[in-house]
Enzyme design. Sequence first.
Site, short mmCIF file in Angstrom:
data_model
loop_
_atom_site.label_atom_id
_atom_site.label_comp_id
_atom_site.label_asym_id
_atom_site.label_seq_id
_atom_site.Cartn_x
_atom_site.Cartn_y
_atom_site.Cartn_z
N GLU A 1 0.49 -1.39 0.38
CA GLU A 1 0.08 -0.14 0.18
C GLU A 1 0.79 0.90 -0.13
OE1 GLU A 1 -4.40 -0.96 1.67
OE2 GLU A 1 -3.12 -1.02 3.15
N CYS B 1 3.51 8.69 1.29
CA CYS B 1 3.76 7.44 2.12
C CYS B 1 4.35 6.32 1.41
CB CYS B 1 2.84 7.49 3.53
SG CYS B 1 3.57 6.26 4.32
N CYS C 1 5.97 -6.93 6.96
CA CYS C 1 7.25 -6.53 8.12
C CYS C 1 8.07 -7.60 9.19
CB CYS C 1 6.87 -5.05 8.83
SG CYS C 1 7.56 -4.45 9.87
N CYS D 1 5.89 -4.69 15.80
CA CYS D 1 4.77 -4.25 16.79
C CYS D 1 3.54 -4.69 17.04
CB CYS D 1 5.76 -2.68 16.18
SG CYS D 1 6.60 -2.91 15.91
N CYS E 1 0.55 -2.44 15.35
CA CYS E 1 0.63 -1.73 13.68
C CYS E 1 0.22 -3.60 13.31
CB CYS E 1 2.10 -1.96 13.81
SG CYS E 1 2.26 -2.34 11.83
N CYS F 1 -1.42 5.77 10.05
CA CYS F 1 -0.12 5.26 9.96
C CYS F 1 -0.21 3.79 11.63
CB CYS F 1 0.35 5.72 11.87
SG CYS F 1 1.40 7.88 11.00
N1 SAH Z 1 8.56 0.56 10.53
C1 SAH Z 1 8.93 1.88 10.67
C2 SAH Z 1 8.06 2.72 9.59
C3 SAH Z 1 6.57 2.32 9.72
S1 SAH Z 1 5.40 3.04 10.82
C4 SAH Z 1 8.72 2.51 11.89
O1 SAH Z 1 8.38 1.11 13.12
O2 SAH Z 1 9.64 2.89 12.25
C5 SAH Z 1 5.36 4.87 11.47
C6 SAH Z 1 5.08 4.95 12.64
O3 SAH Z 1 3.52 4.70 12.66
C7 SAH Z 1 5.84 4.45 13.38
O4 SAH Z 1 6.38 5.13 14.56
C8 SAH Z 1 4.92 3.00 14.53
O5 SAH Z 1 5.81 2.99 15.39
C9 SAH Z 1 4.08 4.12 13.94
N2 SAH Z 1 2.33 2.97 14.13
C10 SAH Z 1 2.57 1.19 14.14
N3 SAH Z 1 1.20 1.34 14.33
C11 SAH Z 1 0.27 2.89 14.43
C12 SAH Z 1 -1.03 2.73 15.32
N4 SAH Z 1 -2.04 1.31 15.30
N5 SAH Z 1 -1.34 3.56 15.60
C13 SAH Z 1 -0.34 4.71 15.44
N6 SAH Z 1 0.45 4.89 15.50
C14 SAH Z 1 1.62 3.58 14.81
FE1 SF4 Z 2 7.43 -2.91 11.19
FE2 SF4 Z 2 4.91 -1.85 12.28
FE3 SF4 Z 2 6.45 -2.03 13.79
FE4 SF4 Z 2 7.39 -0.30 11.86
S1 SF4 Z 2 5.47 -0.13 13.41
S2 SF4 Z 2 8.62 -1.41 12.59
S3 SF4 Z 2 6.23 -1.64 10.03
S4 SF4 Z 2 5.39 -4.13 12.61
#
Ligand code: SAH
Ligand code: SF4
Length: 363
Positions: free
Chosen positions: A95, A108, A115, A119, A122, A356
């Site tokens: 996406e 973006c 991934c 996390c 996410c 995000c």
């Molecule tokens: N993998 C990278 C970039 C992608 S995510 C990273 O983790 O930094 C971009 C941002 O969105 C990151 O700071 C991530 O922690 C945050 N993020 C992930 N899931 C989210 C959610 N459900 N709500 C708000 N922010 C989120």
């Molecule tokens: Fe991967 Fe999502 Fe964690 Fe970013 S926030 S490192 S995209 S699992």
Amino acid sequence: MPTARTNFYDLTRAQLLALAPQWGFPAVHAARLWAYVYLSGAEDWAAMPELPARFRARAGAELFFGRLAVAVEQKSSDGFTHKYLLELADRRQIETVLMRYTGRVTACISSQAGCAMGCVFCATGQMGFVRHLTPGEIVAQAMHVDAVLRGTESGAALARPHGRSPHERHERLRNIVLMGMGEPLHNYEAVMTAIDILRDATGLALGAKKITLSTVGVIPGIVRLADEARPVNLAVSLHGATQEERAALVPVAKKWPLDELMAACRYYIGKQGRRIFYEWTLIEGKNDSPANAHAVGRLLRGQLAQVNLIPLNPTAGYGGAPTGREAARHFQQILAEYGLPSTVRQRRGIDIAAGCGQLATGR
Ligand code: SAH
Ligand code: SF4
């Protein structure tokens, strides 16, 4: 046996220029081809009349344009956010999001399908790792957004690369955030090659301050970015200010612990002379208390840093709630006491799961 053709979008300008002499043509033809593609979005060999037919025939036999097909396009009711489900050559999907906030256009883009970092909050992490993207697949996302802006997403533009810039007639893609699907520093080589291509002054020419890479905290990658003096903004996902709290949300913190991450960040700031943007997903009752804010303040005090607070966006696999406006403001006030500037990211595109951490695909 015919050799496989090369994706044009995988090539840096230097690599493309080196190919022309190998094919028996002067490099200037390759330079003109580069300009056609990146300045006018052309992908049709017939639409490049200034290039000799023999060169076009050879280039066409050696190269292809790895554009990504749009499987689904969604527009948010906020009027500012478009999300594209794009299909890769092997039918895997990613996406890409186009955002038009505060008068500027930002793409973006994704660095991986899925991934591996897991996390908990996410959606990309919840789907797991599918594969790395190639440089061309990363660049093609920017080219897709560029084509949307110029209104030619389904076909090749005919504009000439010389004379008046075609960019003068439409909005330009000016900002790129590597904050889509995937962990960019887990796919370091491809991401850096893509950044070189996006930054090339005779192509899309994105400025060093206009590309932001967000990492979950891959320490070797942060050190390498600093050592190689890569011209990008760095954002680091923090979410917890103690090792224990962070590891509960970001499992890879066990591999790359907080104290070592902070040392790497200080090394980066010292070497690059650039600030780091720390991201903090605000989860109600979890990491949004005044005590949490003080802990962030103590952790980052004295660093050249800015904190970007992101109220949690909903995902299928995590039940938490976003922090409310008042509590977020209070969090910011506490950070300010430590000399830390901060912003609260606007919640946009949530209705189409373009916020995000909401990007995910079925394959
Ligand atoms: N993998 C990278 C970039 C992608 S995510 C990273 O983790 O930094 C971009 C941002 O969105 C990151 O700071 C991530 O922690 C945050 N993020 C992930 N899931 C989210 C959610 N459900 N709500 C708000 N922010 C989120
Ligand atoms: Fe991967 Fe999502 Fe964690 Fe970013 S926030 S490192 S995209 S699992």
